[in-house]
Write a protein that holds these residues in place. Structure first.
Motif, short mmCIF file in Angstrom:
data_model
loop_
_atom_site.label_atom_id
_atom_site.label_comp_id
_atom_site.label_asym_id
_atom_site.label_seq_id
_atom_site.Cartn_x
_atom_site.Cartn_y
_atom_site.Cartn_z
N GLY A 48 0.70 -1.27 0.10
CA GLY A 48 -0.04 -0.13 -0.09
C GLY A 48 0.69 1.22 0.05
N ASN A 49 0.43 2.33 -0.71
CA ASN A 49 0.97 3.77 -0.71
C ASN A 49 -0.04 4.44 -0.06
OD1 ASN A 49 2.09 6.08 -1.04
ND2 ASN A 49 2.13 6.11 -3.46
N TYR A 50 0.73 5.18 1.17
CA TYR A 50 -0.38 5.88 2.03
C TYR A 50 0.04 7.15 1.85
CZ TYR A 50 -1.53 1.50 4.27
OH TYR A 50 -2.22 0.45 4.21
N GLY A 51 0.69 7.81 0.96
CA GLY A 51 0.49 9.11 0.21
C GLY A 51 2.04 9.95 0.69
N TRP A 52 2.36 9.80 1.63
CA TRP A 52 3.51 10.70 2.00
C TRP A 52 4.57 10.85 1.12
CZ3 TRP A 52 3.44 14.99 4.55
CH2 TRP A 52 4.75 15.53 4.97
N PRO A 53 5.23 11.88 0.55
CA PRO A 53 5.16 13.19 0.80
C PRO A 53 4.09 13.94 0.06
CG PRO A 53 7.04 13.20 -0.40
CD PRO A 53 6.43 11.70 -0.21
N GLU A 54 3.45 13.11 -1.05
CA GLU A 54 2.24 13.86 -1.86
C GLU A 54 1.17 14.41 -1.12
OE1 GLU A 54 3.80 10.81 -2.83
OE2 GLU A 54 5.40 11.71 -3.94
N VAL A 55 0.63 13.49 -0.23
CA VAL A 55 -0.73 13.70 0.21
C VAL A 55 -0.77 13.47 1.78
CG1 VAL A 55 -2.10 13.36 -1.83
CG2 VAL A 55 -1.75 11.53 -0.21
N GLU A 56 -1.56 14.16 2.49
CA GLU A 56 -1.77 13.96 3.77
C GLU A 56 -3.16 13.84 4.31
OE1 GLU A 56 -0.38 16.34 7.88
OE2 GLU A 56 0.22 17.37 6.00
N GLY A 57 -3.58 12.83 5.21
CA GLY A 57 -5.06 12.75 5.55
C GLY A 57 -5.66 12.13 4.25
N ILE A 58 -7.14 12.15 4.66
CA ILE A 58 -8.00 11.47 3.48
C ILE A 58 -7.92 12.44 2.30
CG2 ILE A 58 -10.41 10.98 3.20
CD1 ILE A 58 -10.64 10.58 6.30
N VAL A 59 -7.87 12.04 1.10
CA VAL A 59 -7.70 12.74 -0.01
C VAL A 59 -8.79 11.73 -0.93
CG1 VAL A 59 -5.76 13.99 0.17
CG2 VAL A 59 -5.80 11.83 -0.79
N GLY A 60 -8.86 11.03 -1.03
CA GLY A 60 -9.74 10.02 -1.97
C GLY A 60 -9.17 10.14 -3.32
N GLU A 61 -7.83 9.93 -3.43
CA GLU A 61 -7.15 9.87 -4.62
C GLU A 61 -6.65 8.50 -5.19
OE1 GLU A 61 -4.22 12.73 -5.45
OE2 GLU A 61 -5.23 14.20 -4.52
N ASP A 62 -6.99 8.15 -6.26
CA ASP A 62 -6.51 7.01 -6.79
C ASP A 62 -4.81 6.78 -6.63
OD1 ASP A 62 -9.20 6.09 -7.79
OD2 ASP A 62 -8.51 6.56 -9.84
N GLY A 63 -4.64 5.43 -6.13
CA GLY A 63 -3.08 5.24 -6.06
C GLY A 63 -2.84 5.42 -4.53
N PHE A 64 -3.75 5.92 -3.84
CA PHE A 64 -3.42 6.28 -2.30
C PHE A 64 -4.34 5.66 -1.32
CE2 PHE A 64 -1.76 10.13 -4.25
CZ PHE A 64 -0.30 9.99 -4.17
N ILE A 65 -3.74 5.00 -0.35
CA ILE A 65 -4.83 4.65 0.50
C ILE A 65 -4.95 5.44 1.71
CG2 ILE A 65 -5.06 2.75 2.51
CD1 ILE A 65 -3.42 0.70 0.72
N ASP A 66 -6.41 5.93 2.01
CA ASP A 66 -6.73 7.13 2.89
C ASP A 66 -6.65 6.43 4.26
OD1 ASP A 66 -7.09 9.02 1.25
OD2 ASP A 66 -9.45 8.68 1.00
N PRO A 67 -6.31 7.33 5.38
CA PRO A 67 -6.33 6.71 6.74
C PRO A 67 -7.83 6.37 6.91
CG PRO A 67 -6.00 9.04 6.49
CD PRO A 67 -6.18 8.65 5.23
N LEU A 68 -7.99 5.43 8.13
CA LEU A 68 -9.39 5.25 8.68
C LEU A 68 -9.80 6.30 9.27
CD1 LEU A 68 -8.53 1.76 10.07
CD2 LEU A 68 -9.86 2.21 7.94
N GLN A 69 -8.98 7.24 9.99
CA GLN A 69 -9.16 8.62 10.67
C GLN A 69 -8.22 9.16 10.64
OE1 GLN A 69 -10.81 8.37 14.71
NE2 GLN A 69 -12.06 6.18 14.28
#
Length: 108
Positions: A48-69
């Motif tokens: 899984g790709n959790y996004g850092w450094p491109e995204v932080e938190g819930i973003v709803g973008e393909d390719g990233f797994i959003d946090p549960l909270q």
């Protein structure tokens, strides 16, 4: 069982994991410091790709797994995490609280 051949990497895109815990069935969860915007609770998936450094938190973008909270660093700054009897417990330093998250619905 790492998903990337000849690598120690299991998942990526984590900024600053503060705690990792497993359920009895082997599901992994992590509490993470964000940078400026969001701290997170993540369910960790192999590859899984959790996004850092491109995204932080819930973003709803393909390719990233959003946090549960996600929480504001003022309310959280998570540290240790433990799982017991169907509940995730997360100590929060700056927020000065102990969060409880039910495994039956960890996104609430």
């Amino acid at each position: 069982d790492n998903p990337f051949p000849n690598s120690f990497v299991y998942s990526y895109g984590h900024r600053n994991s503060q705690g990792i815990a497993w359920t009895e069935d082997g599901t992994m969860y992590a509490s993470e410091f964000g940078q400026d915007t969001w701290d997170e609770l993540n369910k960790i998936e192999a590859g899984g790709n959790y996004g850092w450094p491109e995204v932080e938190g819930i973003v709803g973008e393909d390719g990233f797994i959003d946090p549960l909270q996600q929480w504001s660093p003022d309310d959280a700054s998570p540290s240790g995490i433990a799982i017991h009897d169907g509940t995730i417990y997360i100590a929060n330093l700056r927020g000065e609280r102990l969060r409880t998250v039910p495994l039956t619905d960890p996104a609430t």
